[in-house]
Enzyme design. Structure first.
Site, PDB file in Angstrom:
ATOM      1  N   CYS A  86     -10.040  -0.513  -2.697  1.00  0.00           N
ATOM      2  CA  CYS A  86      -9.107   0.586  -2.416  1.00  0.00           C
ATOM      3  C   CYS A  86      -9.764   1.963  -2.435  1.00  0.00           C
ATOM      4  CB  CYS A  86      -7.954   0.559  -3.423  1.00  0.00           C
ATOM      5  SG  CYS A  86      -7.031  -0.990  -3.387  1.00  0.00           S
ATOM      6  N   GLU A 109      -9.705  -2.731   3.342  1.00  0.00           N
ATOM      7  CA  GLU A 109     -10.198  -3.977   2.775  1.00  0.00           C
ATOM      8  C   GLU A 109      -9.510  -5.166   3.429  1.00  0.00           C
ATOM      9  OE1 GLU A 109      -8.625  -5.123  -1.267  1.00  0.00           O
ATOM     10  OE2 GLU A 109      -8.474  -2.951  -1.462  1.00  0.00           O
ATOM     11  N   THR A 138       3.516  -7.165  -5.328  1.00  0.00           N
ATOM     12  CA  THR A 138       2.668  -5.988  -5.107  1.00  0.00           C
ATOM     13  C   THR A 138       2.026  -6.031  -3.724  1.00  0.00           C
ATOM     14  OG1 THR A 138       0.759  -7.047  -6.186  1.00  0.00           O
ATOM     15  CG2 THR A 138       2.210  -5.703  -7.559  1.00  0.00           C
ATOM     16  N   HIS A 191      -4.161   6.405  -7.436  1.00  0.00           N
ATOM     17  CA  HIS A 191      -4.102   5.194  -6.623  1.00  0.00           C
ATOM     18  C   HIS A 191      -3.018   4.306  -7.215  1.00  0.00           C
ATOM     19  CE1 HIS A 191      -4.920   1.405  -4.781  1.00  0.00           C
ATOM     20  NE2 HIS A 191      -5.362   0.865  -5.913  1.00  0.00           N
TER      21      HIS A 191
END
Length: 395
Positions: free
Chosen positions: A111, A79, A152, A233
């Site tokens: 994702c 992405e 993050t 994930h």
């Protein structure tokens, strides 16, 4: 015919920033990063690395000449692609010296991209059992300095060879999946940074897991007790735990303890790399495979994939006899051991270094980057890639 993961590897940049130091610099309690979201270190990509080079470097680790002769499809999930037309897969295909008789395509759904690649690869192998498919998940997560999403971020790539008679994980055909048009995380083409509704995204992640898990149980009759571990994930390592803990009360105590312990093991690599978007689930799987020393062939592994926007999928696989021989644990230990820690000031300076937006010419210092494959610069609106190993062979 069994189809699944025959080889798996990963690559991350040679630099990182410590999350405790970053928290202090941002005036935040360190526990908010190290415990609250569960991150210890964050990989930082230099200007000489992008999603193409990260993926190509990861693939160099696992491919041999037999693979190069049999791979006839390259599927690149990302992405943070570098071009709105040409796929990142084509660049990687060339950098790795794969045969010309191959398809090369980039896949995008946040994702979920690498998971889409695996499912497409299974169909291709079912029709062409002699073929192999290279699936790549590679991203650089960037939210900006001093933003709410800064903690993050991350950078890295996971690559897998999908084939018949896989030597690591045979994938089952009992997948459960779900799509829904929501706006929890997105990045318009005009924006360098993503937009995110954090609370809503967390809620949807858990909701999608609950829904596909329910669907999977109804389809198969299996339950938590049937699994040695479930990998998630992981945009940050506490995210998967938020989903898993909603279902654990439905299991007996021994199952709960096993899944909790193995969940923690599966987060080890992600905790020290950060968010790598499409590759995050498979970095979690790799962490489990290489860090759980008593993992046995025949164990059933669950995998939950989530891509904002949103698509979720739960699928499963069975570990194959001798799977440990196919892993690169020592190489990955060396990768972590040889990384250089950055000060927060160094990290901020590197973060601000970007390629020209106007297509102007620039030459980059690739000697300061120990990776085999690097971005060497730009010329005529084209990124210039260098495979140092190929140059050495030519000399």
């Amino acid at each position: 015919m069994e189809i699944g993961i025959d080889k798996i590897g990963f690559f991350a940049p040679h630099m990182y920033v410590d999350m405790t130091n970053l928290a202090v610099a941002r005036g935040v309690e360190p526990e908010k990063f190290t415990i609250g979201i569960g991150q210890s270190q964050m990989a930082v990509a230099p200007i000489t690395q992008d999603p193409v080079t990260l993926a190509a470097n990861a693939a160099l680790e696992i491919l041999d000449e037999e693979d190069r002769a049999q791979i006839d499809m390259v599927l690149f999930g990302t992405e943070s692609g570098i071009d709105n037309s040409k796929s990142a897969a084509v660049y990687v295909h060339h950098l790795l010296g794969l045969k010309a008789e191959a398809r090369a395509v980039e896949l995008k759904q946040a994702c979920y991209g690498a998971t889409a690649g695996i499912q497409l690869a299974k169909g291709h192998i079912a029709l062409h059992p002699e073929s192999k498919v290279l699936v790549l998940g590679s991203d650089i997560a960037r939210y900006g300095l001093k933003t709410s999403g800064e903690s993050t971020q991350g950078a890295g790539a996971v690559v897998m060879v999908i084939s018949a008679a896989p030597r690591i994980l045979a994938l089952d055909n009992d997948n459960a999946f779900l799509s829904n048009d929501i706006m929890d995380f997105w990045r318009p083409i005009y924006s360098e940074q993503a937009f995110v509704d954090g609370k809503f995204s967390n809620e949807q992640y858990v909701h999608f897991f609950n829904e596909v898990w329910k669907q999977y149980k109804e389809k198969t009759g299996n339950d938590l007790a049937d699994f040695e571990a479930i990998c998630f994930h992981l945009p940050y390592t506490k995210m998967g735990w938020k989903a898993l803990r909603t279902e654990l009360p439905n299991a007996d105590e021994s199952t709960q303890e096993r899944l909790k312990a193995n969940y923690q093991i599966s987060t080890a690599y992600n905790r020290n790399i950060g968010n790598i978007y499409t590759g995050s689930l498979y970095l979690s799987l790799l962490s489990l495979l290489e860090q759980k020393e008593d993992l046995q062939a025949g164990a059933k592994i669950g995998l939950f994939s989530y891509g904002s926007g949103a698509v979720g999928e739960f699928f499963t696989g069975t570990l194959q006899p001798g799977f440990q021989r196919m892993l690169k644990k020592t190489d990955h230990e060396n990768l972590f051991a040889t990384r250089r820690e950055l000060t927060v000031a160094e990290y901020e300076k590197i973060f601000e270094e970007t390629l020209p937006k106007d297509g102007s010419t620039i030459e980059l210092d690739i000697e300061s980057d120990p990776a085999a494959i690097c971005v060497a610069g730009m010329q005529d609106n084209k990124r210039l890639y260098i495979n140092k190993e190929h140059l050495i062979e030519q000399k």
